[in-house]
Motif scaffolding. Sequence first.
Motif, short mmCIF file in Angstrom:
data_model
loop_
_atom_site.label_atom_id
_atom_site.label_comp_id
_atom_site.label_asym_id
_atom_site.label_seq_id
_atom_site.Cartn_x
_atom_site.Cartn_y
_atom_site.Cartn_z
N ASN A 71 36.19 72.88 6.09
CA ASN A 71 36.77 74.21 5.88
C ASN A 71 38.30 74.22 5.91
OD1 ASN A 71 37.59 74.13 8.58
ND2 ASN A 71 36.18 75.71 9.28
N LYS A 72 38.92 73.06 6.02
CA LYS A 72 40.38 72.99 6.19
C LYS A 72 41.11 73.71 5.05
CE LYS A 72 44.18 69.67 6.48
NZ LYS A 72 44.54 68.23 6.50
N GLU A 73 40.79 73.36 3.81
CA GLU A 73 41.48 73.97 2.68
C GLU A 73 41.23 75.48 2.63
OE1 GLU A 73 43.58 72.25 0.44
OE2 GLU A 73 43.38 70.82 2.08
N TYR A 74 40.03 75.87 2.95
CA TYR A 74 39.67 77.29 2.99
C TYR A 74 40.50 78.01 4.05
CZ TYR A 74 36.41 81.30 2.83
OH TYR A 74 35.84 82.55 2.69
N VAL A 75 40.57 77.42 5.24
CA VAL A 75 41.32 78.04 6.33
C VAL A 75 42.81 78.14 5.99
CG1 VAL A 75 42.13 77.71 8.72
CG2 VAL A 75 39.71 77.43 8.16
N PHE A 76 43.36 77.09 5.38
CA PHE A 76 44.78 77.11 5.02
C PHE A 76 45.09 78.21 4.00
CE2 PHE A 76 45.88 72.40 6.13
CZ PHE A 76 45.80 72.73 7.47
N LYS A 77 44.18 78.43 3.06
CA LYS A 77 44.35 79.54 2.11
C LYS A 77 44.23 80.88 2.83
CE LYS A 77 42.48 77.07 -1.92
NZ LYS A 77 41.36 77.01 -2.88
N LEU A 78 43.26 80.94 3.72
CA LEU A 78 42.95 82.19 4.41
C LEU A 78 44.11 82.66 5.28
CD1 LEU A 78 40.77 84.31 5.11
CD2 LEU A 78 39.94 82.72 6.86
N ILE A 79 44.69 81.76 6.07
CA ILE A 79 45.73 82.20 7.02
C ILE A 79 46.99 82.66 6.30
CG2 ILE A 79 44.86 80.77 8.91
CD1 ILE A 79 47.02 78.72 8.28
N LYS A 80 47.21 82.13 5.11
CA LYS A 80 48.38 82.57 4.34
C LYS A 80 48.25 84.05 3.98
CE LYS A 80 51.36 80.31 0.99
NZ LYS A 80 51.46 79.18 0.04
N GLU A 81 47.04 84.47 3.65
CA GLU A 81 46.80 85.87 3.27
C GLU A 81 46.70 86.76 4.51
OE1 GLU A 81 47.25 86.19 0.14
OE2 GLU A 81 47.21 84.00 -0.02
N VAL A 82 46.08 86.24 5.57
CA VAL A 82 45.98 87.02 6.81
C VAL A 82 47.37 87.35 7.34
CG1 VAL A 82 45.26 86.92 9.23
CG2 VAL A 82 43.69 86.17 7.44
N ARG A 83 48.30 86.40 7.24
CA ARG A 83 49.67 86.66 7.70
C ARG A 83 50.29 87.85 6.98
NH1 ARG A 83 51.20 86.43 11.68
NH2 ARG A 83 51.48 84.23 12.18
N LYS A 84 49.95 88.03 5.70
CA LYS A 84 50.55 89.12 4.92
C LYS A 84 50.08 90.49 5.40
CE LYS A 84 50.72 86.21 0.77
NZ LYS A 84 50.13 85.98 -0.58
N ILE A 85 48.81 90.59 5.75
CA ILE A 85 48.28 91.91 6.08
C ILE A 85 48.20 92.15 7.60
CG2 ILE A 85 47.07 92.30 3.90
CD1 ILE A 85 44.90 91.26 6.65
N LEU A 86 48.38 91.10 8.39
CA LEU A 86 48.45 91.22 9.85
C LEU A 86 49.68 90.46 10.34
CD1 LEU A 86 44.69 90.66 10.81
CD2 LEU A 86 45.94 92.83 10.93
N PRO A 87 50.87 90.97 10.03
CA PRO A 87 52.10 90.21 10.33
C PRO A 87 52.36 90.00 11.81
CG PRO A 87 52.62 92.44 9.58
CD PRO A 87 51.17 92.24 9.35
N GLU A 88 51.84 90.86 12.67
CA GLU A 88 52.07 90.73 14.11
C GLU A 88 51.00 89.92 14.82
OE1 GLU A 88 54.92 91.80 15.30
OE2 GLU A 88 55.36 92.47 13.24
N THR A 89 49.93 89.60 14.14
CA THR A 89 48.84 88.84 14.76
C THR A 89 49.25 87.38 14.93
OG1 THR A 89 47.12 90.28 13.86
CG2 THR A 89 46.46 88.04 14.45
N GLU A 90 48.98 86.83 16.10
CA GLU A 90 49.25 85.42 16.33
C GLU A 90 48.14 84.57 15.70
OE1 GLU A 90 49.54 85.25 20.61
OE2 GLU A 90 51.72 85.45 20.54
#
Length: 555
Positions: free
Chosen positions: A69-88
Motif C-alpha cells: 500500500n506504500k504508493e497508495y498511501v503516498f498519493k493519499l497523504i498528499k491529498e489529505v494534507r490539502k483538505i486537512l491542513p492542520e491534521t498531523e
Amino acid sequence: MKKVLLAAINSKYIHTNLAVRYIKRYVEEYSEQKIGIYETSINNSISEVIRDIYDRAPDVVIFSTYIWNKEYVFKLIKEVRKILPETEIVLGGPEVSYDSVSVMKERAEIDYIISGEGERSTLNFLTKDINEVSGVYYRDPENRDEIRYNGNQEPIENLDEIPFPYTMEELRGNGTKILYYESSRGCPFACSYCMSSIERSVRYFSSERTKEDLKKFLDSGIKLVKFVDRTFNLKKERYMDIWRYLLSVYSEDTTFHFEISADLFDDEVIEFLEGVPKDYFQFEIGVQTSNERTMEAIKRRNDLEKLEHNVERIKDNIHLHLDLIAGLPYEDYTTFKRSFNYVHDMYPEMVQLGFLKILKGTQISTEVEEFDYKYMEFPPYEVLANKFISYREITMLKDIEGVLDHYYNSEKFGRSLKFILEKHYGSSFDFYEEMALYFRENGYFQMGHKLVAIFNHFYEFYRSKDFDKLEIFTEHLKYDYLMLGKPGSYPYWFVSHKDKEKYNNTIENLQFKSAREAHKKTEIERFSYNVITGKEDQVDLLFIYEGREVKVQEC
C-alpha cells in the motif's frame, strides 16, 4: 485530548490489519487516549478514502505502511494534507521504518514517522513531549527541513503486556475474513532476502496467554486464523504445548495457519501431526529453492531429504502451502526448474511461486551490484533480471505462475491434471511451461476468464498437442467439472449421457425432503471410462452436493 485515527489500507477486503489493532489496544490500556480505526483496501478509490478520513476529522492520522500500500498511501497523504491542513500526518510500518529521513525529506506532507515496533513508541508519541520520545522521526519546529530522532525505542520484552488485539464484537462480525495473530516476534534465521532477519532475537507471548487468545477465536467461529510468526516451530516444548491445547478444544469450523520449517520436525512431532483432524492445521513451508549453492548464498539451509520425508507423512491431513522464490542468487532457469519439480512433485495443496523482492535493510539489497540485479524501483521491488536469469526467463516464470494458479492451486483440476502429467510429461515444470506458452500465443493472459473458459482452454490444449487418449482425458475433465457443483451450464466439449430414468429411481432412495431438493443437490452422469478405478469400463456416477462437500458413488 486529540482525536486520533489509525488508518489501515489492506491489500484485499478479506484481510485485517493486526498492527493497528495491537497499537490501539496498547495505547488505550496504558493511557486515557482513545483511538479510532479506519480500515479499507487498495481496491477502493482514493477519492472515497479521502472523504472518509475527512468526515472523521482527526487531529492525528497514523497510516500503516506496507509494500502493498506504500504508493497508495503516498498519493493519499498528499491529498489529505490539502483538505486537512492542520491534521498531523504520521506514517509507520516496515516500508518507512528504514531510511525514514529520506522519506520525510521527499514528502513534506509527512510530519512524523514511527519506526520499528509501534505500540510503545505510539503511546509515548501521543502522551509525551516529542523531545522525550524514542523511535519517532519528527521535524524541527523551527526548520521543517531538519529531521530529528531521539534514538531507537527498545522493544517490549514481556509481550504479555500487549492486550489481545480483537474485541469480541470484531470477532463475531468478521467470521468470513482472515484474522491474523502472532505468538512471537523476531526470527533467529538470517535469510538474506527477508526483513525479519534484521531482528535476530525471538520474543514470545507466554503459552498460557496464547492459549487464552486462541480460545477466543474458536468460541467466535472464525474460519481462518493466520499466525504471522516467522517460524512457529522453533521451541518444541512451547509449540507442542499450544498444538496439544488446540487439539483438546478442536472445532471443525476453524483452521489455523502456521509458517513452519518442516525439516525441524522430529518423529514425535510427525506422529502427533498425523493425528490432527484433516485441515485443522494449515502449514506454509518456505522451501524457496532446492539448489545447494543458492541456499548457501541466501543463508537458508533446508535438509531437503528430511523436508520431503516429513511432508509425505503429514500431507494427507495437514493442508500444505510450499513456497518458491524465483530470482535468487545462483538460481538460473534450469536449476529453478529442478526446484519447481522438487516442490510440485510432493503435491501440496498449493505451490506458491513468488519472485524475489529487493527490500531496503536486507542483506540482498547490499548485493545488487555483485549479482547484477535489475529490479523495480517502486513496490513491490521485484527482480526483473540478474546475472543468472534473464528478463525473458523471469517473464516466462510469471506466465507459468499464472497457469499454475489456474490449474493447480485452484484445486479444480485434480484428476485431469494428474492424468496429463502422468501420461504425457516426465517433468511437471515442462507441462506448465508448455501451457504458459499456449496461453501467451493465444492471448489468454490478456483476457478475463470464467471458469468454463479455463476448462475449455485445457481441453483445447490437449487436442493441440495431438496427445492420444483424448476420450479418457475428457472423462477426467468432465469429472472435475462435476465436482465443482450442480452444473448450470456445460462446456461445449461436455457431452452428457445421463440416464434420466436411472437418475430418478436413484434419488428416490436418498434422504431429501422433496424431489425438487434431490434434483437441486445431485447429478448423475455416465462415463465411458471409470475415472475412480482407472478401468476402461462404463460407469454411472452419482454426485451429491452437500455444502462444500461432494460425495461420489457408483449407481
